[in-house]
Design a protein around this motif. Structure first.
Motif, PDB file in Angstrom:
ATOM      1  N   PRO A 205       0.821  -1.226   0.000  1.00  0.00           N
ATOM      2  CA  PRO A 205       0.000   0.000   0.000  1.00  0.00           C
ATOM      3  C   PRO A 205       0.851   1.271   0.000  1.00  0.00           C
ATOM      4  CG  PRO A 205      -0.745  -1.556   1.681  1.00  0.00           C
ATOM      5  CD  PRO A 205       0.569  -2.057   1.188  1.00  0.00           C
ATOM      6  N   TYR A 206       0.303   2.302  -0.600  1.00  0.00           N
ATOM      7  CA  TYR A 206       0.895   3.640  -0.539  1.00  0.00           C
ATOM      8  C   TYR A 206      -0.235   4.662  -0.598  1.00  0.00           C
ATOM      9  CZ  TYR A 206       0.305   3.422  -5.629  1.00  0.00           C
ATOM     10  OH  TYR A 206      -0.219   3.272  -6.884  1.00  0.00           O
ATOM     11  N   THR A 207       0.038   5.884  -0.177  1.00  0.00           N
ATOM     12  CA  THR A 207      -0.961   6.955  -0.139  1.00  0.00           C
ATOM     13  C   THR A 207      -0.511   8.076  -1.059  1.00  0.00           C
ATOM     14  OG1 THR A 207      -1.496   6.406   2.158  1.00  0.00           O
ATOM     15  CG2 THR A 207      -2.238   8.543   1.337  1.00  0.00           C
ATOM     16  N   VAL A 208      -1.458   8.606  -1.843  1.00  0.00           N
ATOM     17  CA  VAL A 208      -1.159   9.663  -2.801  1.00  0.00           C
ATOM     18  C   VAL A 208      -1.658  11.001  -2.258  1.00  0.00           C
ATOM     19  CG1 VAL A 208      -1.526  10.509  -5.153  1.00  0.00           C
ATOM     20  CG2 VAL A 208      -1.342   8.038  -4.724  1.00  0.00           C
ATOM     21  N   TYR A 209      -0.778  11.989  -2.270  1.00  0.00           N
ATOM     22  CA  TYR A 209      -1.141  13.360  -1.917  1.00  0.00           C
ATOM     23  C   TYR A 209      -0.869  14.244  -3.134  1.00  0.00           C
ATOM     24  CZ  TYR A 209      -1.284  12.011   3.016  1.00  0.00           C
ATOM     25  OH  TYR A 209      -1.594  11.420   4.214  1.00  0.00           O
ATOM     26  N   ILE A 210      -1.852  15.080  -3.483  1.00  0.00           N
ATOM     27  CA  ILE A 210      -1.673  16.072  -4.543  1.00  0.00           C
ATOM     28  C   ILE A 210      -1.943  17.436  -3.939  1.00  0.00           C
ATOM     29  CG2 ILE A 210      -2.514  16.931  -6.763  1.00  0.00           C
ATOM     30  CD1 ILE A 210      -3.119  14.095  -7.579  1.00  0.00           C
ATOM     31  N   ASP A 211      -0.941  18.293  -4.030  1.00  0.00           N
ATOM     32  CA  ASP A 211      -1.023  19.633  -3.454  1.00  0.00           C
ATOM     33  C   ASP A 211      -1.373  19.565  -1.968  1.00  0.00           C
ATOM     34  OD1 ASP A 211      -0.496  20.596  -6.010  1.00  0.00           O
ATOM     35  OD2 ASP A 211      -2.622  20.760  -6.516  1.00  0.00           O
ATOM     36  N   MET A 228       0.349  24.013 -12.487  1.00  0.00           N
ATOM     37  CA  MET A 228       1.378  23.225 -11.832  1.00  0.00           C
ATOM     38  C   MET A 228       0.815  22.574 -10.564  1.00  0.00           C
ATOM     39  SD  MET A 228       3.875  23.554 -13.862  1.00  0.00           S
ATOM     40  CE  MET A 228       5.116  22.703 -12.864  1.00  0.00           C
ATOM     41  N   HIS A 229       1.271  21.346 -10.303  1.00  0.00           N
ATOM     42  CA  HIS A 229       0.823  20.588  -9.129  1.00  0.00           C
ATOM     43  C   HIS A 229       2.018  19.852  -8.516  1.00  0.00           C
ATOM     44  CE1 HIS A 229      -3.524  21.116  -9.929  1.00  0.00           C
ATOM     45  NE2 HIS A 229      -3.168  21.059 -11.203  1.00  0.00           N
ATOM     46  N   HIS A 230       1.818  19.449  -7.244  1.00  0.00           N
ATOM     47  CA  HIS A 230       2.863  18.723  -6.513  1.00  0.00           C
ATOM     48  C   HIS A 230       2.306  17.383  -6.061  1.00  0.00           C
ATOM     49  CE1 HIS A 230       6.477  18.200  -4.085  1.00  0.00           C
ATOM     50  NE2 HIS A 230       5.695  17.798  -3.102  1.00  0.00           N
ATOM     51  N   LEU A 231       3.036  16.317  -6.347  1.00  0.00           N
ATOM     52  CA  LEU A 231       2.625  14.957  -5.992  1.00  0.00           C
ATOM     53  C   LEU A 231       3.557  14.382  -4.936  1.00  0.00           C
ATOM     54  CD1 LEU A 231       0.962  12.252  -6.850  1.00  0.00           C
ATOM     55  CD2 LEU A 231       3.050  11.731  -8.103  1.00  0.00           C
ATOM     56  N   SER A 232       2.960  13.702  -3.939  1.00  0.00           N
ATOM     57  CA  SER A 232       3.750  12.962  -2.953  1.00  0.00           C
ATOM     58  C   SER A 232       3.151  11.570  -2.810  1.00  0.00           C
ATOM     59  CB  SER A 232       3.732  13.663  -1.588  1.00  0.00           C
ATOM     60  OG  SER A 232       4.345  14.929  -1.651  1.00  0.00           O
ATOM     61  N   LEU A 233       4.025  10.547  -2.846  1.00  0.00           N
ATOM     62  CA  LEU A 233       3.629   9.172  -2.579  1.00  0.00           C
ATOM     63  C   LEU A 233       4.273   8.757  -1.269  1.00  0.00           C
ATOM     64  CD1 LEU A 233       2.673   9.226  -5.531  1.00  0.00           C
ATOM     65  CD2 LEU A 233       3.539   6.908  -5.778  1.00  0.00           C
ATOM     66  N   ILE A 234       3.428   8.463  -0.272  1.00  0.00           N
ATOM     67  CA  ILE A 234       3.907   8.153   1.068  1.00  0.00           C
ATOM     68  C   ILE A 234       3.573   6.696   1.388  1.00  0.00           C
ATOM     69  CG2 ILE A 234       3.857   8.836   3.488  1.00  0.00           C
ATOM     70  CD1 ILE A 234       4.806  11.026   1.582  1.00  0.00           C
ATOM     71  N   SER A 235       4.546   5.964   1.929  1.00  0.00           N
ATOM     72  CA  SER A 235       4.313   4.553   2.239  1.00  0.00           C
ATOM     73  C   SER A 235       5.240   4.106   3.349  1.00  0.00           C
ATOM     74  CB  SER A 235       4.548   3.698   0.987  1.00  0.00           C
ATOM     75  OG  SER A 235       4.438   2.320   1.277  1.00  0.00           O
ATOM     76  N   ASP A 236       4.774   3.089   4.094  1.00  0.00           N
ATOM     77  CA  ASP A 236       5.627   2.444   5.095  1.00  0.00           C
ATOM     78  C   ASP A 236       6.491   1.368   4.463  1.00  0.00           C
ATOM     79  OD1 ASP A 236       4.591   3.974   7.167  1.00  0.00           O
ATOM     80  OD2 ASP A 236       2.971   2.539   7.582  1.00  0.00           O
ATOM     81  N   TYR A 237       6.265   1.084   3.184  1.00  0.00           N
ATOM     82  CA  TYR A 237       6.951  -0.030   2.529  1.00  0.00           C
ATOM     83  C   TYR A 237       7.882   0.427   1.403  1.00  0.00           C
ATOM     84  CZ  TYR A 237       3.063  -2.327   4.850  1.00  0.00           C
ATOM     85  OH  TYR A 237       2.154  -2.745   5.785  1.00  0.00           O
ATOM     86  N   TYR A 238       7.714   1.672   0.958  1.00  0.00           N
ATOM     87  CA  TYR A 238       8.565   2.218  -0.095  1.00  0.00           C
ATOM     88  C   TYR A 238       9.132   3.547   0.365  1.00  0.00           C
ATOM     89  CZ  TYR A 238       5.591  -0.956  -2.808  1.00  0.00           C
ATOM     90  OH  TYR A 238       4.890  -2.041  -3.257  1.00  0.00           O
ATOM     91  N   ARG A 239      10.129   3.968  -0.315  1.00  0.00           N
ATOM     92  CA  ARG A 239      10.678   5.295  -0.054  1.00  0.00           C
ATOM     93  C   ARG A 239       9.700   6.349  -0.562  1.00  0.00           C
ATOM     94  NH1 ARG A 239      16.915   4.844   0.163  1.00  0.00           N
ATOM     95  NH2 ARG A 239      17.157   2.612   0.458  1.00  0.00           N
ATOM     96  N   ASN A 240       9.600   7.440   0.160  1.00  0.00           N
ATOM     97  CA  ASN A 240       8.697   8.514  -0.253  1.00  0.00           C
ATOM     98  C   ASN A 240       9.170   9.119  -1.576  1.00  0.00           C
ATOM     99  OD1 ASN A 240       7.316   8.071   2.110  1.00  0.00           O
ATOM    100  ND2 ASN A 240       8.272   9.770   3.202  1.00  0.00           N
TER     101      ASN A 240
END
Length: 334
Positions: A205-211, A228-240
């Protein structure tokens, strides 16, 4: 400018005004010919139609960004001279499926008006209830008669004035259909997962954040405002992972994200001939980083009869470089 009997014009104009519906009406009617034209996914489409023809505009399959269509009608000089002699109307709820061989129809007339005495007419037909369209002096903003769920737009031309020249039959309208898009575009995430020792994808699993806001993307796809937008993928199993990207109007932006294992990595940078031991195990391949477990490790270097030992406390999500440098310090003595 050609002239016609004022009495005739007034009578016909009054008749046309009577036709303008307060409520939609069902009609059985015949056209001379049915012109089929299909809107592409992007860009315009053109066709020609006579004064008693029907034009059927087939909407594209993907209407995600379509809020309206603009219908530009180039009017022949002869027809413009006899203003109000030809009417245009729109129909819904057709009982017959339109095709190029059909001339008889039954449907609900939603709107009717006449062709003005000028050489062009721009109509804007909304397809969404909450559209951002504004009335302006250069176009006619029509009421909403269709929605994005409709497959076709049915437009009919018909002669509504007597005493017109026979040359009318040889005149054709040039019709250009243009899309009017909302100010949004599509984001498509192309996610690549890390693999295990058997080259199988490690899907976690991972979580997606946009702006800075958490979002749920269906099939890794979302609709965003242009800009323009900013994306972040946050996870306990992968590197951000973070990305900055741009969304263009009615376009799809594909963003490739290579997820990386959270397991810490270690890489060596040492002089040629150095022997390397990690937790007393010899290390031979130092060209690329390799995975290590989280926790304490002992690194030992042997070079030219000298030995250097260093401890490493590895943490998940971190990358480490063990650098051994040999320095010569020269000082001046008296």
């Amino acid at each position: 400018m050609k002239t016609i009997c004022i009495y005739t014009r007034i009578c016909i104009f009054t008749a046309v005004c009577f036709l303008l519906p307060v409520f939609a009406t069902t009609e059985v009617f015949r056209v001379h010919k049915t012109i089929m034209t299909k809107m592409p996914e992007s860009g315009n489409t053109e066709c020609t139609a006579g004064i008693n023809d029907a034009v059927v505009i087939q909407l594209p399959q993907d209407t995600s960004f379509l809020q309206a269509i603009e219908i530009e009608i180039k009017i022949p000089e002869d027809i413009a001279a006899y203003w109000d002699s030809v009417a245009y109307s729109f129909y819904t709820d057709l009982q017959q499926t339109p095709d190029s061989t059909r001339i008889d129809y039954t449907g609900t007339r939603m709107y009717i008006n006449t062709i003005p005495g000028r050489l062009s007419l721009n109509l804007v037909l909304p397809l969404q209830e909450n559209h951002s369209l504004k009335q302006n002096p250069y176009s006619v903003l029509l009421p909403q008669m269709y929605s994005l769920e409709d497959k076709i737009i049915f437009m009919r031309f018909q002669l509504v004035m007597k005493g017109i020249p026979e040359s009318f039959d040889k005149n054709y309208f040039l019709i250009t259909v243009k899309p009017v898009y909302v100010d949004k575009g599509r984001l498509q995430l192309d996610i690549t997962y890390p693999v295990d020792g058997e080259q199988q994808s490690i899907k976690k699993p991972y979580t997606v954040y946009i702006d800075e806001k958490q979002v749920a993307l269906e099939n890794n796809t979302g609709i965003l405002d242009t800009g323009m937008h900013h994306l972040s993928l946050i996870s306990d199993y992968y590197r951000n992972e973070t990305r900055t990207f741009s969304i263009e109007q009615a376009q799809t932006t594909t963003l490739v994200v290579q997820l990386r294992d959270i397991t810490p990595t270690l890489q060596f940078s040492v002089p040629v001939g150095t022997e390397i031991f990690l937790d007393e195990n010899p290390v031979s391949n130092i060209d690329t980083p390799f995975l290590i477990t989280q926790g304490e490790h002992i690194i030992r270097f042997i070079v030219g009869g000298y030995e250097v030992v260093q401890k490493l406390q590895a943490v998940n999500g971190r990358s480490y470089i063990a650098n051994l440098s040999i320095d010569i310090d020269i000082t001046e003595s008296e």
